[in-house]
Design a protein around this motif. Structure first.
Motif, PDB file in Angstrom:
ATOM      1  N   ARG A   1       0.822  -1.216   0.000  1.00  0.00           N
ATOM      2  CA  ARG A   1       0.000   0.000   0.000  1.00  0.00           C
ATOM      3  C   ARG A   1       0.850   1.258   0.000  1.00  0.00           C
ATOM      4  O   ARG A   1       0.594   2.186  -0.756  1.00  0.00           O
ATOM      5  CB  ARG A   1      -0.943   0.010   1.191  1.00  0.00           C
ATOM      6  CG  ARG A   1      -1.822   1.247   1.203  1.00  0.00           C
ATOM      7  CD  ARG A   1      -3.031   1.038   2.094  1.00  0.00           C
ATOM      8  NE  ARG A   1      -3.967   2.113   1.929  1.00  0.00           N
ATOM      9  CZ  ARG A   1      -4.844   2.217   0.940  1.00  0.00           C
ATOM     10  NH1 ARG A   1      -4.895   1.281   0.020  1.00  0.00           N
ATOM     11  NH2 ARG A   1      -5.674   3.230   0.862  1.00  0.00           N
ATOM     12  N   ALA A   2       1.859   1.315   0.842  1.00  0.00           N
ATOM     13  CA  ALA A   2       2.712   2.501   0.908  1.00  0.00           C
ATOM     14  C   ALA A   2       3.385   2.748  -0.441  1.00  0.00           C
ATOM     15  O   ALA A   2       3.488   3.893  -0.890  1.00  0.00           O
ATOM     16  CB  ALA A   2       3.749   2.357   2.007  1.00  0.00           C
ATOM     17  N   GLY A   3       3.818   1.687  -1.088  1.00  0.00           N
ATOM     18  CA  GLY A   3       4.461   1.824  -2.392  1.00  0.00           C
ATOM     19  C   GLY A   3       3.523   2.372  -3.445  1.00  0.00           C
ATOM     20  O   GLY A   3       3.890   3.257  -4.237  1.00  0.00           O
ATOM     21  N   LYS A   4       2.307   1.847  -3.472  1.00  0.00           N
ATOM     22  CA  LYS A   4       1.312   2.337  -4.431  1.00  0.00           C
ATOM     23  C   LYS A   4       1.018   3.808  -4.207  1.00  0.00           C
ATOM     24  O   LYS A   4       0.959   4.599  -5.142  1.00  0.00           O
ATOM     25  CB  LYS A   4       0.015   1.531  -4.312  1.00  0.00           C
ATOM     26  CG  LYS A   4       0.110   0.119  -4.802  1.00  0.00           C
ATOM     27  CD  LYS A   4      -1.173  -0.641  -4.539  1.00  0.00           C
ATOM     28  CE  LYS A   4      -0.985  -2.101  -4.873  1.00  0.00           C
ATOM     29  NZ  LYS A   4      -2.075  -2.929  -4.405  1.00  0.00           N
ATOM     30  N   VAL A   5       0.824   4.164  -2.947  1.00  0.00           N
ATOM     31  CA  VAL A   5       0.516   5.550  -2.609  1.00  0.00           C
ATOM     32  C   VAL A   5       1.710   6.444  -2.926  1.00  0.00           C
ATOM     33  O   VAL A   5       1.558   7.523  -3.497  1.00  0.00           O
ATOM     34  CB  VAL A   5       0.098   5.673  -1.126  1.00  0.00           C
ATOM     35  CG1 VAL A   5      -0.004   7.125  -0.702  1.00  0.00           C
ATOM     36  CG2 VAL A   5      -1.224   4.945  -0.891  1.00  0.00           C
ATOM     37  N   LEU A   6       2.898   5.989  -2.584  1.00  0.00           N
ATOM     38  CA  LEU A   6       4.094   6.778  -2.857  1.00  0.00           C
ATOM     39  C   LEU A   6       4.252   7.037  -4.348  1.00  0.00           C
ATOM     40  O   LEU A   6       4.484   8.175  -4.770  1.00  0.00           O
ATOM     41  CB  LEU A   6       5.339   6.072  -2.306  1.00  0.00           C
ATOM     42  CG  LEU A   6       6.658   6.808  -2.503  1.00  0.00           C
ATOM     43  CD1 LEU A   6       6.640   8.166  -1.815  1.00  0.00           C
ATOM     44  CD2 LEU A   6       7.812   5.956  -1.983  1.00  0.00           C
ATOM     45  N   LYS A   7       4.097   5.997  -5.133  1.00  0.00           N
ATOM     46  CA  LYS A   7       4.235   6.152  -6.584  1.00  0.00           C
ATOM     47  C   LYS A   7       3.194   7.138  -7.130  1.00  0.00           C
ATOM     48  O   LYS A   7       3.502   8.003  -7.952  1.00  0.00           O
ATOM     49  CB  LYS A   7       4.102   4.799  -7.273  1.00  0.00           C
ATOM     50  CG  LYS A   7       4.429   4.841  -8.746  1.00  0.00           C
ATOM     51  CD  LYS A   7       4.522   3.438  -9.318  1.00  0.00           C
ATOM     52  CE  LYS A   7       5.137   3.481 -10.682  1.00  0.00           C
ATOM     53  NZ  LYS A   7       5.454   2.144 -11.172  1.00  0.00           N
ATOM     54  N   THR A   8       1.966   7.016  -6.664  1.00  0.00           N
ATOM     55  CA  THR A   8       0.891   7.909  -7.094  1.00  0.00           C
ATOM     56  C   THR A   8       1.222   9.361  -6.776  1.00  0.00           C
ATOM     57  O   THR A   8       1.098  10.251  -7.625  1.00  0.00           O
ATOM     58  CB  THR A   8      -0.437   7.513  -6.409  1.00  0.00           C
ATOM     59  OG1 THR A   8      -0.781   6.190  -6.819  1.00  0.00           O
ATOM     60  CG2 THR A   8      -1.560   8.463  -6.767  1.00  0.00           C
ATOM     61  N   VAL A   9       1.664   9.603  -5.548  1.00  0.00           N
ATOM     62  CA  VAL A   9       1.965  10.976  -5.112  1.00  0.00           C
ATOM     63  C   VAL A   9       3.180  11.532  -5.845  1.00  0.00           C
ATOM     64  O   VAL A   9       3.168  12.682  -6.296  1.00  0.00           O
ATOM     65  CB  VAL A   9       2.153  11.021  -3.577  1.00  0.00           C
ATOM     66  CG1 VAL A   9       2.720  12.359  -3.126  1.00  0.00           C
ATOM     67  CG2 VAL A   9       0.828  10.743  -2.887  1.00  0.00           C
ATOM     68  N   LEU A  10       4.220  10.727  -5.986  1.00  0.00           N
ATOM     69  CA  LEU A  10       5.404  11.205  -6.696  1.00  0.00           C
ATOM     70  C   LEU A  10       5.066  11.593  -8.133  1.00  0.00           C
ATOM     71  O   LEU A  10       5.521  12.638  -8.631  1.00  0.00           O
ATOM     72  CB  LEU A  10       6.510  10.149  -6.680  1.00  0.00           C
ATOM     73  CG  LEU A  10       7.141   9.826  -5.326  1.00  0.00           C
ATOM     74  CD1 LEU A  10       8.199   8.738  -5.472  1.00  0.00           C
ATOM     75  CD2 LEU A  10       7.723  11.064  -4.674  1.00  0.00           C
ATOM     76  N   GLU A  11       4.267  10.778  -8.793  1.00  0.00           N
ATOM     77  CA  GLU A  11       3.885  11.083 -10.176  1.00  0.00           C
ATOM     78  C   GLU A  11       2.996  12.321 -10.245  1.00  0.00           C
ATOM     79  O   GLU A  11       3.219  13.198 -11.082  1.00  0.00           O
ATOM     80  CB  GLU A  11       3.184   9.879 -10.813  1.00  0.00           C
ATOM     81  CG  GLU A  11       4.133   8.732 -11.096  1.00  0.00           C
ATOM     82  CD  GLU A  11       3.446   7.480 -11.596  1.00  0.00           C
ATOM     83  OE1 GLU A  11       2.188   7.435 -11.665  1.00  0.00           O
ATOM     84  OE2 GLU A  11       4.170   6.510 -11.913  1.00  0.00           O
ATOM     85  N   LYS A  12       2.010  12.402  -9.377  1.00  0.00           N
ATOM     86  CA  LYS A  12       1.069  13.523  -9.404  1.00  0.00           C
ATOM     87  C   LYS A  12       1.771  14.854  -9.169  1.00  0.00           C
ATOM     88  O   LYS A  12       1.473  15.852  -9.823  1.00  0.00           O
ATOM     89  CB  LYS A  12      -0.033  13.328  -8.369  1.00  0.00           C
ATOM     90  CG  LYS A  12      -1.022  14.484  -8.332  1.00  0.00           C
ATOM     91  CD  LYS A  12      -2.165  14.243  -7.380  1.00  0.00           C
ATOM     92  CE  LYS A  12      -3.123  15.421  -7.370  1.00  0.00           C
ATOM     93  NZ  LYS A  12      -4.262  15.177  -6.481  1.00  0.00           N
ATOM     94  N   TYR A  13       2.706  14.885  -8.226  1.00  0.00           N
ATOM     95  CA  TYR A  13       3.379  16.131  -7.870  1.00  0.00           C
ATOM     96  C   TYR A  13       4.726  16.296  -8.578  1.00  0.00           C
ATOM     97  O   TYR A  13       5.484  17.207  -8.263  1.00  0.00           O
ATOM     98  CB  TYR A  13       3.520  16.234  -6.347  1.00  0.00           C
ATOM     99  CG  TYR A  13       2.178  16.416  -5.685  1.00  0.00           C
ATOM    100  CD1 TYR A  13       1.623  17.680  -5.534  1.00  0.00           C
ATOM    101  CD2 TYR A  13       1.423  15.318  -5.270  1.00  0.00           C
ATOM    102  CE1 TYR A  13       0.374  17.850  -4.965  1.00  0.00           C
ATOM    103  CE2 TYR A  13       0.175  15.482  -4.696  1.00  0.00           C
ATOM    104  CZ  TYR A  13      -0.348  16.755  -4.547  1.00  0.00           C
ATOM    105  OH  TYR A  13      -1.597  16.918  -3.986  1.00  0.00           O
ATOM    106  N   GLU A  14       4.998  15.390  -9.512  1.00  0.00           N
ATOM    107  CA  GLU A  14       6.220  15.438 -10.323  1.00  0.00           C
ATOM    108  C   GLU A  14       7.480  15.524  -9.460  1.00  0.00           C
ATOM    109  O   GLU A  14       8.369  16.339  -9.691  1.00  0.00           O
ATOM    110  CB  GLU A  14       6.151  16.584 -11.335  1.00  0.00           C
ATOM    111  CG  GLU A  14       4.999  16.424 -12.307  1.00  0.00           C
ATOM    112  CD  GLU A  14       4.893  17.555 -13.327  1.00  0.00           C
ATOM    113  OE1 GLU A  14       5.616  18.569 -13.199  1.00  0.00           O
ATOM    114  OE2 GLU A  14       4.078  17.415 -14.245  1.00  0.00           O
ATOM    115  N   ILE A  15       7.517  14.658  -8.475  1.00  0.00           N
ATOM    116  CA  ILE A  15       8.675  14.538  -7.593  1.00  0.00           C
ATOM    117  C   ILE A  15       9.416  13.274  -8.013  1.00  0.00           C
ATOM    118  O   ILE A  15       8.832  12.192  -8.021  1.00  0.00           O
ATOM    119  CB  ILE A  15       8.249  14.434  -6.113  1.00  0.00           C
ATOM    120  CG1 ILE A  15       7.445  15.676  -5.697  1.00  0.00           C
ATOM    121  CG2 ILE A  15       9.467  14.238  -5.219  1.00  0.00           C
ATOM    122  CD1 ILE A  15       6.750  15.537  -4.346  1.00  0.00           C
ATOM    123  N   SER A  16      10.671  13.404  -8.355  1.00  0.00           N
ATOM    124  CA  SER A  16      11.420  12.221  -8.777  1.00  0.00           C
ATOM    125  C   SER A  16      11.811  11.374  -7.569  1.00  0.00           C
ATOM    126  O   SER A  16      11.937  11.874  -6.443  1.00  0.00           O
ATOM    127  CB  SER A  16      12.676  12.621  -9.547  1.00  0.00           C
ATOM    128  OG  SER A  16      13.629  13.194  -8.672  1.00  0.00           O
TER     129      SER A  16
END
Length: 105
Positions: free
Chosen positions: A26-41
């Motif tokens: 779950r943390a990985g899915k959420v992290l990936k979603t947030v990083l992509e949405k906010y364009e954080i590498s």
């Protein structure tokens, strides 16, 4: 109601049953979603956290789950980069627990 970092991780200790099968990946899915949405590498997050980017890659691609302490470190780093991203990470991660906004009851 604004949820503090301590309250965000509180569920890990207060509700250990939610931290087994439910949270795996779950943390990985959420992290990936947030990083992509906010364009954080992943690299930028790793630099702010002071770790290797391979760790962030493993979490974001669900190869490894971050520990409770690491979840706190991710949230702190996201706050340094983009507080809105940190708030969304917390909200998305806690969704489904039924306690995401009601820590006072």
């Amino acid at each position: 109601m604004r949820i503090t970092i301590a309250q965000s991780i509180w569920h890990v200790y207060a509700f250990p049953c939610f931290c087994n099968d439910w949270s795996m990946g779950r943390a990985g899915k959420v992290l990936k979603t947030v990083l992509e949405k906010y364009e954080i590498s992943q690299g930028r997050l790793a630099v702010v956290m002071g770790i290797g980017s391979s760790n962030v890659f493993r979490w974001a691609n669900e190869l490894r789950d971050p520990s409770s302490e690491t979840l706190l470190a991710i949230i702190r780093a996201l706050y340094k980069i983009d507080p809105t991203a940190a708030e969304e990470f917390k909200a998305l991660y806690l969704t489904g627990l039924g306690h995401e906004t009601d820590f006072n009851h």
